[in-house]
Design a protein around this motif. Structure first.
Motif, mmCIF file in Angstrom:
data_model
loop_
_atom_site.group_PDB
_atom_site.id
_atom_site.type_symbol
_atom_site.label_atom_id
_atom_site.label_comp_id
_atom_site.label_asym_id
_atom_site.label_seq_id
_atom_site.Cartn_x
_atom_site.Cartn_y
_atom_site.Cartn_z
ATOM 1 N N LEU A 30 40.890 22.582 47.623
ATOM 2 C CA LEU A 30 40.814 23.466 46.717
ATOM 3 C C LEU A 30 42.129 23.564 45.991
ATOM 4 C CD1 LEU A 30 39.156 25.511 44.946
ATOM 5 C CD2 LEU A 30 40.234 27.219 46.610
ATOM 6 N N SER A 31 42.038 23.056 44.426
ATOM 7 C CA SER A 31 43.286 23.487 43.708
ATOM 8 C C SER A 31 43.319 25.101 43.343
ATOM 9 C CB SER A 31 43.226 22.648 42.391
ATOM 10 O OG SER A 31 43.494 21.002 42.890
ATOM 11 N N ALA A 32 44.637 25.385 43.670
ATOM 12 C CA ALA A 32 44.714 26.711 43.335
ATOM 13 C C ALA A 32 46.101 27.099 42.902
ATOM 14 C CB ALA A 32 44.428 27.691 44.692
ATOM 15 N N PRO A 45 41.567 30.217 42.826
ATOM 16 C CA PRO A 45 41.295 28.831 42.441
ATOM 17 C C PRO A 45 41.562 28.657 40.986
ATOM 18 C CG PRO A 45 39.398 30.285 43.395
ATOM 19 C CD PRO A 45 40.556 31.018 43.348
ATOM 20 N N VAL A 46 42.191 27.371 40.688
ATOM 21 C CA VAL A 46 42.543 27.125 39.545
ATOM 22 C C VAL A 46 41.395 27.185 38.257
ATOM 23 C CG1 VAL A 46 42.307 24.698 39.565
ATOM 24 C CG2 VAL A 46 44.383 25.819 38.453
ATOM 25 N N GLN A 47 40.208 26.983 38.530
ATOM 26 C CA GLN A 47 39.359 26.968 37.571
ATOM 27 C C GLN A 47 39.222 28.757 36.795
ATOM 28 O OE1 GLN A 47 38.674 25.930 40.799
ATOM 29 N NE2 GLN A 47 36.780 26.866 41.364
ATOM 30 N N ASN A 48 39.630 29.583 37.733
ATOM 31 C CA ASN A 48 39.407 31.075 37.323
ATOM 32 C C ASN A 48 40.821 31.598 36.607
ATOM 33 O OD1 ASN A 48 37.561 30.859 40.051
ATOM 34 N ND2 ASN A 48 36.822 32.093 38.605
ATOM 35 N N ILE A 50 43.268 31.599 33.786
ATOM 36 C CA ILE A 50 43.473 31.547 32.335
ATOM 37 C C ILE A 50 44.990 31.355 32.017
ATOM 38 C CG2 ILE A 50 43.423 32.857 30.025
ATOM 39 C CD1 ILE A 50 40.923 34.094 31.211
ATOM 40 N N GLN A 105 39.732 34.814 34.900
ATOM 41 C CA GLN A 105 38.400 34.886 34.199
ATOM 42 C C GLN A 105 37.348 34.720 35.477
ATOM 43 O OE1 GLN A 105 37.098 34.755 30.663
ATOM 44 N NE2 GLN A 105 35.300 35.714 32.140
ATOM 45 N N THR A 107 33.199 35.661 36.419
ATOM 46 C CA THR A 107 31.858 35.119 35.476
ATOM 47 C C THR A 107 31.700 35.881 34.313
ATOM 48 O OG1 THR A 107 30.876 34.607 37.621
ATOM 49 C CG2 THR A 107 29.350 34.814 35.636
ATOM 50 N N LEU A 121 50.947 25.605 40.964
ATOM 51 C CA LEU A 121 49.678 25.030 41.562
ATOM 52 C C LEU A 121 49.908 24.233 42.860
ATOM 53 C CD1 LEU A 121 48.363 23.511 37.884
ATOM 54 C CD2 LEU A 121 47.572 25.810 39.149
#
Length: 163
Positions: A30-32, A45-48, A50, A105, A107, A121
């Motif tokens: 996982l990228s974080a 997690p990097v996708q969360n 902003i 961010q 849900t 990162l």
């Protein structure tokens, strides 16, 4: 002569496909975004994520839980701040400069977690994942002492305190 060339190409293709499969398993994880609140290290997690900002003076609203020291305004949005140590029930020892905010961010909502230092990162490999979590806000713990936080669990905690 053609058969030997075909055989060489076939063997080469087999080696390449095996190395790709091995590299997938070597690099699964996982990228974080990694940050610290002395002495603990945390990741989201990097996708969360902003953005990361410098903390501005938060507005305190009476009646909020202890783990929400206030709210900040960012790009027209009111964002609740979370004091992670208080949310996890960890006693804060000594002075800690929580001057950074990781804006996250989930849900349904955006919130900020106060941080002391942002490492940047990084990659959390699956093969360093440790078993057994003991807190609802923690998704995983890794062998390198990194604690992966669950962005959706914070959302649930924040929305349950607003009702």
């Amino acid at each position: 002569m053609m058969k030997s060339n075909d055989r060489i190409l076939e063997e080469r293709a087999l080696r390449i496909s095996k190395s790709k499969e091995e590299s997938k398993s070597l690099y699964s994880g996982l990228s974080a975004l990694m940050f610290t609140i002395r002495p603990e290290r945390y990741a989201i997690p990097v996708q969360n994520v902003i953005e990361v900002i410098q903390l501005t003076e938060p507005v305190h609203i009476p009646g909020m839980p202890d783990f929400v020291p206030g709210f900040i305004q960012r790009q027209g949005k009111i964002i609740p701040l979370i004091n992670l140590k208080m949310a996890l029930g960890i006693e804060q020892k000594g002075l800690v400069d929580l001057s950074k905010v990781v804006i996250i961010q989930a849900t349904k909502i955006v919130y900020g977690i106060q941080a002391e230092n942002v490492e940047g990162l990084g990659f959390l490999p699956d093969d360093q994942l440790l078993k057994g979590q003991n807190h609802a806000l923690i998704e995983a713990t890794y062998a390198n002492s990194m604690v992966l936080l669950d962005p959706e669990a914070f959302q649930a905690m924040l929305t349950s305190t607003n009702h």
